[in-house]
Design an enzyme around this catalytic site. Sequence first.
Site, PDB file in Angstrom:
ATOM      1  N   TYR A 294      30.752  36.664  29.048  1.00 44.84           N
ATOM      2  CA  TYR A 294      31.681  38.379  29.588  1.00 44.84           C
ATOM      3  C   TYR A 294      30.819  39.020  29.171  1.00 44.84           C
ATOM      4  O   TYR A 294      31.130  40.560  28.897  1.00 44.84           O
ATOM      5  CB  TYR A 294      32.859  38.363  28.845  1.00 44.84           C
ATOM      6  CG  TYR A 294      33.775  36.849  29.486  1.00 44.84           C
ATOM      7  CD1 TYR A 294      33.206  36.018  30.447  1.00 44.84           C
ATOM      8  CD2 TYR A 294      34.597  36.299  29.006  1.00 44.84           C
ATOM      9  CE1 TYR A 294      33.997  34.906  31.332  1.00 44.84           C
ATOM     10  CE2 TYR A 294      35.385  35.835  29.527  1.00 44.84           C
ATOM     11  CZ  TYR A 294      35.148  34.864  30.895  1.00 44.84           C
ATOM     12  OH  TYR A 294      35.637  33.979  31.353  1.00 44.84           O
TER      13      TYR A 294
ATOM     14  N   HIS B  72      31.645  26.304  29.347  1.00 44.35           N
ATOM     15  CA  HIS B  72      32.393  26.649  31.054  1.00 44.35           C
ATOM     16  C   HIS B  72      31.697  25.833  31.918  1.00 44.35           C
ATOM     17  O   HIS B  72      32.739  26.531  32.980  1.00 44.35           O
ATOM     18  CB  HIS B  72      31.341  28.627  30.692  1.00 44.35           C
ATOM     19  CG  HIS B  72      32.133  29.553  30.683  1.00 44.35           C
ATOM     20  ND1 HIS B  72      31.983  30.772  29.995  1.00 44.35           N
ATOM     21  CD2 HIS B  72      33.083  29.915  31.927  1.00 44.35           C
ATOM     22  CE1 HIS B  72      32.385  31.769  31.306  1.00 44.35           C
ATOM     23  NE2 HIS B  72      33.434  30.750  32.103  1.00 44.35           N
TER      24      HIS B  72
ATOM     25  N   LYS C 105      33.191  30.505  24.750  1.00 43.56           N
ATOM     26  CA  LYS C 105      32.868  29.422  26.027  1.00 43.56           C
ATOM     27  C   LYS C 105      31.177  29.187  26.049  1.00 43.56           C
ATOM     28  O   LYS C 105      30.564  30.773  25.408  1.00 43.56           O
ATOM     29  CB  LYS C 105      33.557  29.808  27.613  1.00 43.56           C
ATOM     30  CG  LYS C 105      34.755  29.960  27.486  1.00 43.56           C
ATOM     31  CD  LYS C 105      35.223  29.920  28.803  1.00 43.56           C
ATOM     32  CE  LYS C 105      36.918  30.716  28.733  1.00 43.56           C
ATOM     33  NZ  LYS C 105      36.484  32.202  28.482  1.00 43.56           N
TER      34      LYS C 105
ATOM     35  N   ASP D 212      41.491  34.937  24.875  1.00 42.16           N
ATOM     36  CA  ASP D 212      40.020  35.069  25.542  1.00 42.16           C
ATOM     37  C   ASP D 212      39.259  35.148  26.061  1.00 42.16           C
ATOM     38  O   ASP D 212      38.972  36.230  26.980  1.00 42.16           O
ATOM     39  CB  ASP D 212      40.976  33.728  26.636  1.00 42.16           C
ATOM     40  CG  ASP D 212      39.774  33.203  27.840  1.00 42.16           C
ATOM     41  OD1 ASP D 212      39.929  31.708  27.379  1.00 42.16           O
ATOM     42  OD2 ASP D 212      39.298  33.388  28.454  1.00 42.16           O
TER      43      ASP D 212
HETATM   44  N1  LIG Z   1      36.643  29.971  32.677  1.00 34.62           N
HETATM   45  C1  LIG Z   1      36.591  30.630  33.673  1.00 34.62           C
HETATM   46  O1  LIG Z   1      35.483  29.580  34.281  1.00 34.62           O
HETATM   47  C2  LIG Z   1      36.976  31.938  34.537  1.00 34.62           C
HETATM   48  C3  LIG Z   1      37.045  31.879  35.154  1.00 34.62           C
HETATM   49  C4  LIG Z   1      38.327  33.068  35.301  1.00 34.62           C
HETATM   50  C5  LIG Z   1      38.556  34.072  34.596  1.00 34.62           C
HETATM   51  N2  LIG Z   1      39.068  33.470  33.252  1.00 34.62           N
HETATM   52  C6  LIG Z   1      39.834  33.941  31.892  1.00 34.62           C
HETATM   53  O2  LIG Z   1      41.052  34.139  32.351  1.00 34.62           O
HETATM   54  C7  LIG Z   1      41.308  35.357  32.149  1.00 34.62           C
HETATM   55  C8  LIG Z   1      42.624  35.828  33.193  1.00 34.62           C
HETATM   56  O3  LIG Z   1      41.624  35.624  34.903  1.00 34.62           O
HETATM   57  P1  LIG Z   1      40.747  36.859  35.777  1.00 34.62           P
HETATM   58  O4  LIG Z   1      40.844  37.578  34.839  1.00 34.62           O
HETATM   59  O5  LIG Z   1      40.207  36.390  36.844  1.00 34.62           O
HETATM   60  O6  LIG Z   1      42.535  37.910  37.103  1.00 34.62           O
HETATM   61  P2  LIG Z   1      43.505  37.800  36.479  1.00 34.62           P
HETATM   62  O7  LIG Z   1      44.225  37.513  35.136  1.00 34.62           O
HETATM   63  O8  LIG Z   1      44.589  37.096  37.506  1.00 34.62           O
HETATM   64  O9  LIG Z   1      43.900  39.688  37.032  1.00 34.62           O
HETATM   65  C9  LIG Z   1      42.904  40.032  37.052  1.00 34.62           C
HETATM   66  C10 LIG Z   1      43.165  40.890  37.996  1.00 34.62           C
HETATM   67  O10 LIG Z   1      44.683  41.405  37.933  1.00 34.62           O
HETATM   68  C11 LIG Z   1      45.270  43.447  37.305  1.00 34.62           C
HETATM   69  N3  LIG Z   1      46.308  42.814  36.512  1.00 34.62           N
HETATM   70  C12 LIG Z   1      46.653  42.481  35.213  1.00 34.62           C
HETATM   71  N4  LIG Z   1      47.971  42.436  35.111  1.00 34.62           N
HETATM   72  C13 LIG Z   1      48.458  43.187  36.427  1.00 34.62           C
HETATM   73  C14 LIG Z   1      50.139  43.566  36.271  1.00 34.62           C
HETATM   74  N5  LIG Z   1      50.702  43.589  36.074  1.00 34.62           N
HETATM   75  N6  LIG Z   1      50.016  44.655  37.503  1.00 34.62           N
HETATM   76  C15 LIG Z   1      49.179  44.605  38.979  1.00 34.62           C
HETATM   77  N7  LIG Z   1      47.655  44.306  38.035  1.00 34.62           N
HETATM   78  C16 LIG Z   1      47.518  43.394  37.207  1.00 34.62           C
HETATM   79  C17 LIG Z   1      44.000  43.473  36.390  1.00 34.62           C
HETATM   80  O11 LIG Z   1      44.001  45.212  36.357  1.00 34.62           O
HETATM   81  P3  LIG Z   1      43.838  46.027  34.977  1.00 34.62           P
HETATM   82  O12 LIG Z   1      42.827  45.174  34.324  1.00 34.62           O
HETATM   83  O13 LIG Z   1      42.716  47.455  35.082  1.00 34.62           O
HETATM   84  O14 LIG Z   1      45.209  45.984  34.736  1.00 34.62           O
HETATM   85  C18 LIG Z   1      43.126  42.475  36.995  1.00 34.62           C
HETATM   86  O15 LIG Z   1      42.417  43.485  38.586  1.00 34.62           O
HETATM   87  C19 LIG Z   1      39.889  36.027  32.445  1.00 34.62           C
HETATM   88  O16 LIG Z   1      39.796  37.463  31.808  1.00 34.62           O
HETATM   89  C20 LIG Z   1      39.469  35.299  31.411  1.00 34.62           C
HETATM   90  O17 LIG Z   1      40.037  35.475  29.782  1.00 34.62           O
HETATM   91  C21 LIG Z   1      38.503  31.826  33.146  1.00 34.62           C
END
Ligand SMILES: NC(=O)c1ccc[n+]([C@@H]2O[C@H](COP(=O)([O-])OP(=O)(O)OC[C@H]3O[C@@H](n4cnc5c(N)ncnc54)[C@H](OP(=O)(O)O)[C@@H]3O)[C@@H](O)[C@H]2O)c1
Length: 278
Positions: free
Chosen positions: A52, A110, A77, A47
């Site tokens: 990004y 998005h 997106k 994704d």
């Molecule tokens: N459409 C939208 O508006 C929108 C908005 C937000 C997010 N998204 C999508 O959803 C994805 C995920 O959301 P997100 O990036 O906000 O947050 P998330 O996946 O909820 O959390 C990511 C964070 O958790 C850490 N992490 C990952 N796996 C871990 C584990 N097993 N143990 C401990 N820490 C861990 C990562 O650090 P490290 O990388 O250092 O491991 C990072 O700091 C995004 O990357 C994006 O692709 C979309």
Amino acid sequence: MTDQLFLKMNDNFQIPVVGLGTWKSEPGEATYQAVLDSIEAGYRHIDTARAYGNEESVGSAVRDSGVNRGDVFVTTKLRWEDEGFESTIEACEKSLNRLNCDYIDLYLIHWPLREKRNHSWKAFIELRERGLCKSIGVSNFTIEHLAEIEAKFGILPAVNQVEFHPYYYQKELLDYCNSKNIIIEAYSPLAHAKRLDEPKLGAISEELGKTPAQVLIRWSIQRGMVVLPKSVNKSRIIENFSVFDFNISDSVMAKLDELDESFVTCWDPHNPPPYAPV
Ligand SMILES: NC(=O)c1ccc[n+]([C@@H]2O[C@H](COP(=O)([O-])OP(=O)(O)OC[C@H]3O[C@@H](n4cnc5c(N)ncnc54)[C@H](OP(=O)(O)O)[C@@H]3O)[C@@H](O)[C@H]2O)c1
């Protein structure tokens, strides 16, 4: 190796239930390596987004992975600044160039930008007809936005990608999307790592012998969603995909549901920023 699962979208294409998130994954080596590591671990869904800034790195890694393009599901997106009919068509073509691929598996609006989102959706329908995207969907849309699309176009998005985790359990939206055959993609499924040390989750994770991240990801899968954990760390990428060999019981699922505290970590269409009204 764990077995990937798929869900069938309302356009009959299949989507792998666990995808690698890449928001805040630095363009260049960090994103490139994370995507390669994820594909090696078994992920078949990445994704990304224009916003990004890492589409090139995602596209390069998918190409270099040795896995057929047709076996890796790539989402990108349309950023809110590019919404509108002509600008959407142009933005899609530019994303394809950056990804260096012939089609996007899933293209998402998005953000439900006021006065522009319907023009963008019309362009999305055309992009799908032209074969530039296989599936089309939206992100951060509320029930009202989805109802508006249905009333105006009669063509519903295949998915709605929104923030979703037990600490922000949007049950009404999930029920609505289920009733319309729209898949919810859970973004920030780890609550952006801001609740991983929360004691009730810790107790459940100990009871199951799984990490808090694995419990949160499994909860999303069992609630019928696609889930998009982000990591650039190889061992966490592997950990986050090791979620197909256990099951959370109904009673523990109910306990996880109760963690809801409307905890929003990202942007919120119910409380939009002034520069991007919905
Ligand atoms: N459409 C939208 O508006 C929108 C908005 C937000 C997010 N998204 C999508 O959803 C994805 C995920 O959301 P997100 O990036 O906000 O947050 P998330 O996946 O909820 O959390 C990511 C964070 O958790 C850490 N992490 C990952 N796996 C871990 C584990 N097993 N143990 C401990 N820490 C861990 C990562 O650090 P490290 O990388 O250092 O491991 C990072 O700091 C995004 O990357 C994006 O692709 C979309």
